[in-house]
Design an enzyme around this catalytic site. Sequence first.
Site, PDB file in Angstrom:
ATOM      1  N   SER A  30       0.859  -1.187   0.000  1.00  0.00           N
ATOM      2  CA  SER A  30       0.000   0.000   0.000  1.00  0.00           C
ATOM      3  C   SER A  30       0.888   1.227   0.000  1.00  0.00           C
ATOM      4  CB  SER A  30      -0.898   0.020   1.244  1.00  0.00           C
ATOM      5  OG  SER A  30      -1.552   1.265   1.386  1.00  0.00           O
ATOM      6  N   TYR A  43      -3.028  -0.496  10.497  1.00  0.00           N
ATOM      7  CA  TYR A  43      -2.951  -0.863   9.072  1.00  0.00           C
ATOM      8  C   TYR A  43      -1.618  -0.415   8.470  1.00  0.00           C
ATOM      9  CZ  TYR A  43      -4.241  -1.050   4.103  1.00  0.00           C
ATOM     10  OH  TYR A  43      -4.269  -1.312   2.762  1.00  0.00           O
TER      11      TYR A  43
END
Length: 680
Positions: free
Chosen positions: A557, A570
């Site tokens: 990501s 996250y």
Amino acid sequence: MPEPSQETIERLLTRSHRLGADPANTNYAGGNTSAKGVATDPASGEDVELLWVKGSGGDLGTLAESGLAVLRLDRLRGLTRVYPGPEREDEMVAAFDYCLHGRGGAAPSIDTAMHGLVDSAHVDHLHPDSGIALATAADGEKLTERCFGDRVVWVPWRRPGFQLGLDIAELKAANPQAIGCILGGHGITAWGETSDECEARSLEIIRTAAEFLAENGRAEPFGPRIAEYEPLPDAERRARAAALAPVLRGLASTDRRQLGHFTDSAVVLDFLAGAEHPRLAALGTSCPDHFLRTKVRPMVLDLPPSAPLEQTIERLRELHEDYRADYRAYYERHAEPDSPAMRGADPAIVLVPGVGMFSFGADAQTARVAGEFYVNAINVMRGAESVSAYAPIPESEKFRIEYWSLEEAKLRRRPAPKPLAGRVALVTGGGSGIGKATVRRLAAEGACVVVADRAFDAAQEVAGELGRDTAVAVRADVTDEDEVGAAFAAGALAFGGIDLVVNNAGLSVSKPLLETSAADWDLQHDVMARGSFLVSREAARQMVAQGLGGDLVYIVSKNSVFAGPSNVAYGAAKADQAHQVRLLAAELGEHGIRVNGVNPDGVVRGSGIFAGGWGAQRAAVYGVEEEELGAFYAKRTLLKREVLPEHVANAVFVLTAGELGHTTGLHVPVDAGVAAAFLR
């Protein structure tokens, strides 16, 4: 008067589909059917008699009109006047082109002469196990007479071609009572004046041969059972097979990459438990359709399944070297100056007593079908040994067909392979979102794919779209070591091993630091950090065993390098994944395993993560409506474009398709340009 053309074609296709649907009648892509009828010649306006016959390479069960070769009978039969004899009969296949009607349809097969020269409106040529059992028995001619009387005649072995067509036509003319023939070492041919009559006669020959073998065959045709070669219990047997499959696939790919398939049917295990299986396997298969796919003979392990795994693997490596040497010697014994070059010395079939059969081919269907053909060969051996002795055609004849110039021409007609042909991918989280798009892209580029997802129904739906020779679905919670191991085992049994792994499984909980619980932290790190580690470790084990290199791709990501708000668990888990890429690239390079990452921005549309609540949480953080989140993300990028699952899948393909073969340890941004996430 023969029936008109369209009715002839429809009857032929219907008959072909019925015959091809039952493996007791013929093997995949084996045999051919034909019909003669009348059509109008557009050039003269006159009626002409035509032959419609299954073309080269087609399959009876799925035959379409486009798969038929269409020839003028007067021209085809006229070739008998210019036929130069068996020494030059290969030239006759090229001559078929001068007999085509119009564009001619599919390429005519080598068996076209048989169908055109036999004086009957309908002809079937098939490869049933029961018929080939008689055809390969040492006293097959006498057994054929015992079985059928004068209703079916014997044709001595002759390589398929024009002369064989002449031989069968002559025998039919001399035996008007006959409904068909047994072709020595090969198969059966039947004929009739109507399509129904021809089909009924084919089925009569197959059924009568099977009943004869059942009524007259002796027990234990494979010899007494060997206790130490009895099958392992189911779970133990499949675990052993999964451990051996990558090793065997690596060996079978010494000359060129192959895919594998595992079979542990009762037919195979019964054969391998018999004392005579080494002798029979060494004789090889007989029917040309069989050994063209299984090679002249299989490789057979000579250790019991109770042997230690490492000892078994070492012995397989030794046997593989012996097999390659024997195959080279076989080629050199029979090759002529104009023979095609040796295509590869690796086995197509490997037999492991107590475990099963591993078959190999350039694609998954070829690998699976090779195994199906060897099952046919086992059935043939059982039948022949039960009433006589199995006596396949001579090795020299097998070589003449395996390295036939006509077979070489058929190979050259195959389309060029796709970029990922011969590769097997495993995609975690493959049932939705980025994973689903990646599965579809990799499959479209030629890969076979193991669709792994905790949501098994979703994985099954995606795999079902692609078909059994392209994808298999497995349930896999990436936090569970056993389920991860089972997913890779499933890939090994379905396709031989894994070459390409996409660590895509993920989830997210968006909370500020003070609201993030230890359970929130643990959940995200368990799935993404621990899960990627477990998957990559299992992948490395299998890839090292194969010795074929491989690719690990992490779907990371932009949050692995960009510090966004309310995202600590996250972002930290993604940063862990990002560093795994670097660590594993450094460690696995010596094995030819490349490790790279893809850093997407928020993928909203089609995303399982966003649909599961993450979208609403992030929309709240940024103060926008959830349905506007994708557009919000797009506006903050340099390119002003929304990132979709397909864009991430494109990056996975580029990283693994070969053009970046010298690239490892790289993170590829797929974020439409987020300056704060630039790598530096």
